[in-house]
Design an enzyme around this catalytic site. Structure first.
Site, PDB file in Angstrom:
ATOM      1  N   ASP A  58       0.839  -1.200   0.000  1.00  0.00           N
ATOM      2  CA  ASP A  58       0.000   0.000   0.000  1.00  0.00           C
ATOM      3  C   ASP A  58       0.873   1.249   0.000  1.00  0.00           C
ATOM      4  OD1 ASP A  58      -2.282   1.563   0.074  1.00  0.00           O
ATOM      5  OD2 ASP A  58      -3.128   0.602   1.834  1.00  0.00           O
TER       6      ASP A  58
ATOM      7  N   ASP B 290     -10.773   2.245  -2.339  1.00  0.00           N
ATOM      8  CA  ASP B 290     -11.103   1.884  -0.966  1.00  0.00           C
ATOM      9  C   ASP B 290     -12.619   1.823  -0.748  1.00  0.00           C
ATOM     10  OD1 ASP B 290      -8.467   1.699  -0.231  1.00  0.00           O
ATOM     11  OD2 ASP B 290      -8.364   3.692   0.670  1.00  0.00           O
TER      12      ASP B 290
END
Length: 720
Positions: free
Chosen positions: A460, A523
């Protein structure tokens, strides 16, 4: 693949290079005098492309120059003066006026067969400026993408400033103006499809964030305004840092030029004597089948970039536990995940020392002994004993201000001495362009993979770069080391599946796609929001790259509740994952989930490798995506609006005409025992099964949602 023809008076009088892809031809010619290369023809494969090509021009150029009117493949200031430029170079002179602008001449070229394809290199040089340039092309018979990049060399004995250094420019015919398609968005709303009518002037997309970014994707498609469903050209940049795309349309001239390249955060890139800079590849393709054909061509190309690994069905514990990671709770979730058919269990953020919230821990990548009292190795072994792979979330470029890493190496983060430091998400960014910092990242990640039985890694990156300051191409060095680490991961740990993520879809580009196995588009996992994100993603990126989860999250922009069937059908559109709190699900939900997972695993190869046909878009009452591979067609359909209405009003059900079937064949609808469709709230819908003629499926279509209560369906058709 490729042929070269040369005019009777030598190279400057008419050399042409004809590059052949799977179904198209890309023909470049050397301009008279050898001052530049220009595109002559780009379109459907022809045995003999027309001469002169549709893009060639030899007429008057009042108030301009021939190079400004030409379809230049790569244009430096000095060759071109007024139109779109790819290179602006200056050689400074101590205490005096430097030499600015480049006037080069063709010095040679080579054609070579390489890795099953063909590479063309066309050389130019400016002897006065002591600059060399090689325009590079690579094509392959397995797909229709033309890869292009430039190599700029400094042959002088003083530094050379490159104020602009793009990768390539693609010129396409657009009489009457261009229709420009692009992908835009923001956090939690990435990959929204946009379009601009451009008759004159410039349309610019860019990211200055130090990474690909959430606001725009480095991808465009261009169509003539007069033929919106006809010939379509598309271009994308293989770069994971800051970038720019300029689209310049001139309706009077009948052309549109797309220029792509890096956007360094420095004012210029400085080449030392003897240095050569290679730009990131700019990739382009042509399709005669509009945006849908463009998407399928990109998908075919991206399948050639991947490794022979199958991304597993994952369970990620983030939505269930957040930062409250405890071994016993994680193992409980893992047992439930295994029972419903999940293949890999992934522990997300919160597993490492100092990470009880988002204010600490980044940089200190050691398992927290308080959270794993029996030891992390024992915990991983417990997950693996369930027959599951084990995955871990990491953010190697993130640094928390109160971490041990920052205390020991404050100079390793981006900062300007004497200036305040900016935190975003309570963190700084590691300067991965430093070789010592990059070596530390590799040793840390490699150490985790060697100490623990890890089969899946989620990388990430949750904030853009600030306070980068001046330096020798810091943006380029960061991206280069990021790419090298991913490449080394593949080499040294080939069994580890790598998922790329950056606060959602902030690092979705061709360069990352070539080095990761799956990408996280957003997300936002709310079903209706996610459907729009994924529709845009599929415009330019393949379904095997698209990581998608079933969660209980209602979404941020459209929070209308949707059935478990709807959520599974959304996530099954790519690489299926589950992120819901499955420990809180009832037995009926778990049983239904197990049926969906089993169905997905039986058709995963079709989703991964099949030709994709999108039917409508998520704003319509019914939206569907079709995948066709060999003898199987899979149709995923969603009712995105309300039901058709009460039985007292006329309302014919929506039909979907399939595009991936063979009209001469017959197909039988697969009966999987009940996991085809679901009504609102998770109830199972009607299955009509039976035999269908391919011609009827293509001409009249089928009704994917005959039951008003059903909001989604997955239909599998097998050729008899």
């Amino acid at each position: 693949m490729t042929d070269t023809t040369t005019g009777p008076a030598g190279p400057a009088a008419g050399t042409r290079w004809t590059l052949r892809t799977a179904t198209t031809v890309y023909q470049v010619r050397l301009a008279p005098g050898g001052g530049w290369a220009e595109l002559a023809y780009w379109g459907p494969a022809l045995d003999d492309p027309p001469v002169p090509g549709p893009l060639e021009y030899a007429g008057p150029t009042p108030y301009s120059t021939p190079a400004d009117a030409a379809a230049c493949e790569y244009a430096p200031l000095g060759v071109r003066h007024f139109a779109q430029l790819d290179l602006v170079a200056e050689r400074p002179a101590p205490g005096g006026e430097g030499l600015r602008g480049t006037v080069w001449q063709h010095t040679g070229d080579e054609l070579t067969d390489k890795d099953g394809g063909t590479e063309l290199r066309v050389h130019f040089a400016d002897d006065l400026q002591r600059l060399t340039a090689t325009l590079c092309y690579r094509v392959h018979p397995g797909h229709d993408v033309v890869e292009r990049w430039a190599e700029i060399g400094n042959q002088g004995d003083t530094p050379l400033r490159l104020e602009r250094v793009r990768s390539a420019g693609f010129t396409v015919p657009t009489p009457g103006g261009a229709l420009v398609h692009h992908l835009h968005g923001r956090w939690a709303q990435e990959f929204q499809a946009g379009r601009v009518e451009l008759r004159h002037g410039r349309f610019t997309l860019e990211s200055r964030l130090g990474l690909t970014g959430l606001s725009h994707s480095p991808w465009v498609a261009v169509q003539p305004l007069a033929e919106p469903d006809g010939p379509t050209w598309s271009a994308a940049l293989a770069w994971s840092g800051s970038w720019t795309i300029d689209v310049d349309a001139d309706a009077a001239a009948g052309t549109t030029r797309v220029g792509l390249g890096r956007l360094p955060n420095e004012a210029a890139i400085v080449l030392a004597p003897g240095e050569t800079l290679a730009t990131p590849p700019a990739c382009g393709l042509y399709s005669g089948d509009g945006l849908q054909g463009v998407a399928r061509a990109w998908h075919a190309y991206q399948r050639t970039l991947r490794r022979p690994v199958t991304p597993p069905v994952v369970y990620n514990s983030w939505f269930a536990t957040g930062f409250d990671v405890r071994a016993d709770r994680q193992l409980e979730l893992a047992r439930t995940a295994a029972a419903i058919g999940v293949e890999t269990f992934v522990v997300d953020d919160g597993w490492f020392t100092g990470r009880d919230d988002d204010r600490g821990g980044l940089g200190d990548w050691e398992p927290d002994p308080a959270k794993f009292p029996g030891g992390f190795a024992e915990f991983v072994a417990g997950v693996r004993a369930l027959g599951l792979g084990f995955g871990l979330w990491i953010e190697p470029e993130g640094v928390s201000p109160r971490s041990r890493l920052f205390a020991e190496h404050p100079d390793w983060v981006y900062r300007i001495p004497g200036r305040p430091m900016t935190t975003i998400r309570n963190q700084y960014v590691l300067d991965l362009g430093r070789d010592d910092a990059a070596a530390w990242v590799w040793e840390t990640v490699d150490g985790l993979l060697r100490r623990y039985d890890i089969t899946y890694l989620k990388w990430d990156m949750n904030r853009p770069m600030t306070e980068r300051g001046p330096g020798p191409d810091r943006d380029g060095r960061h991206v280069a080391n990021f790419h090298r680490i991913l490449e080394r991961l593949r080499r040294d740990h080939p069994h580890v599946v790598v998922e790329g993520c950056a606060a959602g879809g902030g690092r979705v580009d061709l360069a990352t796609a070539a080095r990761c196995d799956v990408l996280w588009p957003s997300d936002n996992t709310g079903p209706l929001d996610r459907l729009a994100v994924q529709d845009g993603f599929l415009h330019g990126y393949a379904p095997h790259l698209m990581s998608s989860w079933v969660t209980d999250d209602p979404g941020l922009f459209d929070t209308a509740p949707r059935s478990l069937a709807f959520r599974f059908a959304v996530a099954m559109s790519g690489a299926l994952g589950i992120g819901a709190d499955i420990g809180a699900w009832g037995e009926a939900e778990r049983a239904e989930a197990a049926r969906w997972v089993a169905l997905y695993r039986s058709i995963r190869h079709v989703i991964r490798d099949g030709e994709v046909h999108r039917h409508g878009d998520p704003s319509l009452p019914v939206y569907a995506v079709e995948y066709a591979l060999e003898d199987t067609v899979v149709l995923l359909a969603w009712r995105t609006g309300p039901a058709r209405g009460s039985g007292t009003h006329t309302g014919r059900p929506v039909r979907v005409r399939l595009r991936g079937v063979d009209p001469a064949a017959a197909y039988r609808r697969r009966d999987d025992g009940g996991a085809h469709s679901g009504g609102h709230g998770g109830g199972q819908g009607r299955r009509d099964g039976g035999r269908h003629g391919g011609a009827a499926l293509a001409a009249a279509g089928l009704v994917p949602l005959p039951d008003d209560a059903a909001d989604a369906a997955v239909i599998v058709l097998d050729r008899e």
